[in-house]
Design an enzyme around this catalytic site. Sequence first.
Site, PDB file in Angstrom:
ATOM      1  N   LYS A 211     -44.432 102.159  85.759  1.00  0.00           N
ATOM      2  CA  LYS A 211     -43.834 101.323  84.711  1.00  0.00           C
ATOM      3  C   LYS A 211     -43.678 102.123  83.418  1.00  0.00           C
ATOM      4  O   LYS A 211     -44.646 102.416  82.742  1.00  0.00           O
ATOM      5  CB  LYS A 211     -44.676 100.084  84.418  1.00  0.00           C
ATOM      6  CG  LYS A 211     -43.857  99.081  83.605  1.00  0.00           C
ATOM      7  CD  LYS A 211     -44.666  98.087  82.823  1.00  0.00           C
ATOM      8  CE  LYS A 211     -45.208  98.609  81.522  1.00  0.00           C
ATOM      9  NZ  LYS A 211     -44.174  98.946  80.509  1.00  0.00           N
ATOM     10  N   GLY A 263     -51.780 105.423  77.139  1.00  0.00           N
ATOM     11  CA  GLY A 263     -51.318 104.545  76.069  1.00  0.00           C
ATOM     12  C   GLY A 263     -52.427 104.312  75.065  1.00  0.00           C
ATOM     13  O   GLY A 263     -53.321 105.160  74.900  1.00  0.00           O
ATOM     14  N   SER A 264     -52.387 103.161  74.420  1.00  0.00           N
ATOM     15  CA  SER A 264     -53.345 102.893  73.351  1.00  0.00           C
ATOM     16  C   SER A 264     -54.741 102.603  73.907  1.00  0.00           C
ATOM     17  O   SER A 264     -54.894 102.091  75.019  1.00  0.00           O
ATOM     18  CB  SER A 264     -52.865 101.696  72.524  1.00  0.00           C
ATOM     19  OG  SER A 264     -52.811 100.541  73.339  1.00  0.00           O
ATOM     20  N   THR A 265     -55.739 102.899  73.104  1.00  0.00           N
ATOM     21  CA  THR A 265     -57.122 102.604  73.481  1.00  0.00           C
ATOM     22  C   THR A 265     -57.301 101.097  73.657  1.00  0.00           C
ATOM     23  O   THR A 265     -58.008 100.641  74.564  1.00  0.00           O
ATOM     24  CB  THR A 265     -58.083 103.160  72.410  1.00  0.00           C
ATOM     25  OG1 THR A 265     -57.957 104.592  72.419  1.00  0.00           O
ATOM     26  CG2 THR A 265     -59.528 102.781  72.681  1.00  0.00           C
ATOM     27  N   GLU A 266     -56.602 100.335  72.816  1.00  0.00           N
ATOM     28  CA  GLU A 266     -56.683  98.867  72.892  1.00  0.00           C
ATOM     29  C   GLU A 266     -56.285  98.370  74.292  1.00  0.00           C
ATOM     30  O   GLU A 266     -57.020  97.600  74.921  1.00  0.00           O
ATOM     31  CB  GLU A 266     -55.731  98.327  71.825  1.00  0.00           C
ATOM     32  CG  GLU A 266     -55.675  96.843  71.690  1.00  0.00           C
ATOM     33  CD  GLU A 266     -54.418  96.428  70.901  1.00  0.00           C
ATOM     34  OE1 GLU A 266     -53.742  97.301  70.301  1.00  0.00           O
ATOM     35  OE2 GLU A 266     -54.119  95.225  70.913  1.00  0.00           O
ATOM     36  N   GLY A 268     -55.998 100.210  76.994  1.00  0.00           N
ATOM     37  CA  GLY A 268     -56.910 100.844  77.960  1.00  0.00           C
ATOM     38  C   GLY A 268     -58.150  99.992  78.193  1.00  0.00           C
ATOM     39  O   GLY A 268     -58.606  99.818  79.328  1.00  0.00           O
ATOM     40  N   GLU A 285     -55.902 107.658  79.861  1.00  0.00           N
ATOM     41  CA  GLU A 285     -55.662 108.704  78.863  1.00  0.00           C
ATOM     42  C   GLU A 285     -55.197 107.975  77.616  1.00  0.00           C
ATOM     43  O   GLU A 285     -54.094 107.435  77.576  1.00  0.00           O
ATOM     44  CB  GLU A 285     -54.618 109.684  79.398  1.00  0.00           C
ATOM     45  CG  GLU A 285     -54.666 111.018  78.692  1.00  0.00           C
ATOM     46  CD  GLU A 285     -53.669 111.079  77.563  1.00  0.00           C
ATOM     47  OE1 GLU A 285     -54.071 110.720  76.430  1.00  0.00           O
ATOM     48  OE2 GLU A 285     -52.526 111.453  77.796  1.00  0.00           O
ATOM     49  N   CYS A 319     -50.686 111.975  71.407  1.00  0.00           N
ATOM     50  CA  CYS A 319     -52.074 111.524  71.492  1.00  0.00           C
ATOM     51  C   CYS A 319     -53.040 112.631  71.081  1.00  0.00           C
ATOM     52  O   CYS A 319     -54.092 112.368  70.527  1.00  0.00           O
ATOM     53  CB  CYS A 319     -52.383 111.016  72.887  1.00  0.00           C
ATOM     54  SG  CYS A 319     -51.832 112.129  74.170  1.00  0.00           S
ATOM     55  N   GLU A 416     -55.909 106.184  64.628  1.00  0.00           N
ATOM     56  CA  GLU A 416     -54.752 106.927  65.110  1.00  0.00           C
ATOM     57  C   GLU A 416     -53.503 106.376  64.428  1.00  0.00           C
ATOM     58  O   GLU A 416     -53.163 105.211  64.613  1.00  0.00           O
ATOM     59  CB  GLU A 416     -54.650 106.763  66.633  1.00  0.00           C
ATOM     60  CG  GLU A 416     -53.548 107.594  67.245  1.00  0.00           C
ATOM     61  CD  GLU A 416     -53.477 107.487  68.772  1.00  0.00           C
ATOM     62  OE1 GLU A 416     -53.433 106.359  69.278  1.00  0.00           O
ATOM     63  OE2 GLU A 416     -53.469 108.540  69.428  1.00  0.00           O
TER      64      GLU A 416
HETATM   65  P1  NAI Z   1     -49.422 100.369  74.399  1.00  0.00           P
HETATM   66  O1  NAI Z   1     -50.720 100.904  74.827  1.00  0.00           O
HETATM   67  O2  NAI Z   1     -49.296  98.883  74.184  1.00  0.00           O
HETATM   68  O3  NAI Z   1     -48.287 100.785  75.442  1.00  0.00           O
HETATM   69  C1  NAI Z   1     -48.433 101.766  76.443  1.00  0.00           C
HETATM   70  C2  NAI Z   1     -47.945 101.229  77.768  1.00  0.00           C
HETATM   71  O4  NAI Z   1     -48.794 100.169  78.193  1.00  0.00           O
HETATM   72  C3  NAI Z   1     -46.540 100.642  77.749  1.00  0.00           C
HETATM   73  O5  NAI Z   1     -45.900 100.946  78.959  1.00  0.00           O
HETATM   74  C4  NAI Z   1     -46.806  99.151  77.655  1.00  0.00           C
HETATM   75  O6  NAI Z   1     -45.753  98.359  78.141  1.00  0.00           O
HETATM   76  C5  NAI Z   1     -48.032  99.015  78.514  1.00  0.00           C
HETATM   77  N1  NAI Z   1     -48.859  97.832  78.253  1.00  0.00           N
HETATM   78  C6  NAI Z   1     -49.009  97.150  77.097  1.00  0.00           C
HETATM   79  N2  NAI Z   1     -49.881  96.143  77.251  1.00  0.00           N
HETATM   80  C7  NAI Z   1     -50.284  96.167  78.545  1.00  0.00           C
HETATM   81  C8  NAI Z   1     -51.180  95.389  79.327  1.00  0.00           C
HETATM   82  N3  NAI Z   1     -51.845  94.356  78.791  1.00  0.00           N
HETATM   83  N4  NAI Z   1     -51.372  95.713  80.617  1.00  0.00           N
HETATM   84  C9  NAI Z   1     -50.724  96.753  81.166  1.00  0.00           C
HETATM   85  N5  NAI Z   1     -49.855  97.521  80.482  1.00  0.00           N
HETATM   86  C10 NAI Z   1     -49.645  97.242  79.178  1.00  0.00           C
HETATM   87  O7  NAI Z   1     -49.002 101.140  73.075  1.00  0.00           O
HETATM   88  P2  NAI Z   1     -48.015 100.624  71.911  1.00  0.00           P
HETATM   89  O8  NAI Z   1     -48.279  99.169  71.626  1.00  0.00           O
HETATM   90  O9  NAI Z   1     -46.655 101.025  72.290  1.00  0.00           O
HETATM   91  O10 NAI Z   1     -48.487 101.496  70.671  1.00  0.00           O
HETATM   92  C11 NAI Z   1     -49.556 101.054  69.841  1.00  0.00           C
HETATM   93  C12 NAI Z   1     -50.389 102.220  69.404  1.00  0.00           C
HETATM   94  O11 NAI Z   1     -51.014 102.798  70.533  1.00  0.00           O
HETATM   95  C13 NAI Z   1     -49.636 103.372  68.778  1.00  0.00           C
HETATM   96  O12 NAI Z   1     -49.447 103.163  67.428  1.00  0.00           O
HETATM   97  C14 NAI Z   1     -50.537 104.538  69.057  1.00  0.00           C
HETATM   98  O13 NAI Z   1     -51.542 104.627  68.072  1.00  0.00           O
HETATM   99  C15 NAI Z   1     -51.171 104.181  70.371  1.00  0.00           C
HETATM  100  N6  NAI Z   1     -50.529 104.872  71.485  1.00  0.00           N
HETATM  101  C16 NAI Z   1     -51.145 105.954  71.979  1.00  0.00           C
HETATM  102  C17 NAI Z   1     -50.574 106.667  72.996  1.00  0.00           C
HETATM  103  C18 NAI Z   1     -51.237 107.857  73.521  1.00  0.00           C
HETATM  104  O14 NAI Z   1     -50.640 108.589  74.308  1.00  0.00           O
HETATM  105  N7  NAI Z   1     -52.458 108.116  73.149  1.00  0.00           N
HETATM  106  C19 NAI Z   1     -49.277 106.302  73.559  1.00  0.00           C
HETATM  107  C20 NAI Z   1     -48.710 105.103  72.998  1.00  0.00           C
HETATM  108  C21 NAI Z   1     -49.331 104.444  71.989  1.00  0.00           C
HETATM  109 MG    MG Z   2     -48.976  97.529  72.594  1.00  0.00          MG
END
Ligand code: NAI
Ligand code: MG
Length: 506
Positions: A211, A263-266, A268, A285, A319, A416
């Site tokens: 996804k 993706g985000s720690t939240e 995760g 990650e 990240c 972050e």
């Molecule tokens: P996110 O963690 O919400 O999105 C990453 C992926 O997870 C996307 O594909 C999203 O559709 C999916 N996702 C979202 N909620 C989900 C759930 N409940 N269950 C399964 N999959 C889910 O990140 P977002 O909201 O785009 O960005 C927010 C913050 O997160 C950013 O400002 C940044 O600080 C951090 N982030 C960190 C990343 C990294 O590589 N360390 C990458 C993206 C965001």
């Molecule tokens: Mg999000």
Amino acid sequence: MSTEVKDSEARAKAAQHLEAERPSLEFGGAWDYAPAPEARDHVRLEKAYRLFIDGRFVAAKSRRTFPTINPATEEILARVDEAGAADVDAAVRAAEEAGRKRWSRLAPAERGKYIYRIARLLQEKSREFAVLETLNGGKPIKESRDVDVPLAVAHFFYHAGWADKLAYAFPRHRVAPVGVCGQIIPWNFPLLMAAWKIAPALACGNTVVLKPAETTPLTALHLARVVQEADLPPGVVNIVTGAGETGAHLVNHPRVRKIAFTGSTEVGKIIQRALAGTDKRLTLELGGKAANIIFEDAPLDQAVEGIVNGIYFNQGHVCCAGSRLLVQESVAEAVLAKLANRVATLRLGDPLDKNTDVGAINSKMQLTKIRELVAAGIDEGAQIHQSSCAIPEKGFWFPPTFFTGVAQSHRIAREEIFGPVLAVMTFRTPEEAVEKANNIPYGLSAGVWTDKGSKIFKITAKMRAGVVWANTFNKFDPASPFGGYKESGFGREGGVHGLRGYVELE
Ligand code: NAI
Ligand code: MG
């Protein structure tokens, strides 16, 4: 003695000559670059994109779609299907059947051939993928062209090589695939993250449902075409688009055997909670807040380039970005003066222009988050330094920024930001540098700059971070494992370590 005189005479003459030859800069300020845009017609966009399930593009049963835009112009590029529960279910079942009946039964060397084919096709279509990545994500074309796409290709080549050598990776074990892998990726490196996820999974005999992130689905869907062209058995790779809800369907699907998330720690944490008590495997990650440590004996000009690459590469949407600069007090003034000069030369603007250094912020949401944290930095008393570059009228933009006078307790030093914003702090002794670098809930990466080899070994060994760079930053190689400590997650991607998450060992 006489040669010295000669030399100095020669030098004086040369200096006179140079003075006479030097072009005058007095004709209206800085020299401007002519626009050098990459052609958009390398890529043919569809009006609407379907889900990729069981080797075919199919309309979502959910009947829902969402727009995907170019963040540099806010222009709608296409509409994309949103996968609901029934769509995710169809993808998982297709993956399960393809795994059981076809993929896991193939001779490992045959699986390797398919992965090589993906690598070669992707390489042939490099330009198309680079343009599409830049259109959909906002990153400068020179980065998508020189970093994202070549690294994605390298990832497939590297893992193709592992397919028939797993017995060497795990000696004294019988190696079996895990099964269907649910893979959820972010928007900062859309194609590269797809490669990081798909390549090792396939090499180990698994099938996948991937996804992509909701703001950047297009390169993954173009990769689906490559998968078709490579003639992979249907169902081995499935791609379902949508937002968090679609991701949650994948996480909670009972027939998925492993979740790999970046993706985000939240999010995760949400996923880890959802999987607690199940026998699904998980690798995470997540976020980071890396320290980039500059010692007084470092080559300062190179270090400044490393600082710039560490935080302004990909608009800081990285990240492992070097978002906390720790600079030794004795050289802080010199480093910051050089940094300010360098930041002033960064070119922000059209991501398709080959001379652009800083592209668009990926989404409005991310821009709001960056602005909020920058406002918090100002409120908490740090001093802001910002490039005065012109900001385009349309699209999402944030100028390269750094803060001095930052305390460790400030939000900009702890959270972050995921934008082109650097928090600068100083230290006096190596011990203090180590203490400050590790004083953070994250542990993904770190950088150390010094002229002394012994210091490199001593300091890097003390970093509680998964990846530590010495006298460089943001360097990646598919053979080198990547991953975090603490709230940056667990599991490794890349290298022999990265295979571990995709095999059952008996
Ligand atoms: P996110 O963690 O919400 O999105 C990453 C992926 O997870 C996307 O594909 C999203 O559709 C999916 N996702 C979202 N909620 C989900 C759930 N409940 N269950 C399964 N999959 C889910 O990140 P977002 O909201 O785009 O960005 C927010 C913050 O997160 C950013 O400002 C940044 O600080 C951090 N982030 C960190 C990343 C990294 O590589 N360390 C990458 C993206 C965001
Ligand atoms: Mg999000």
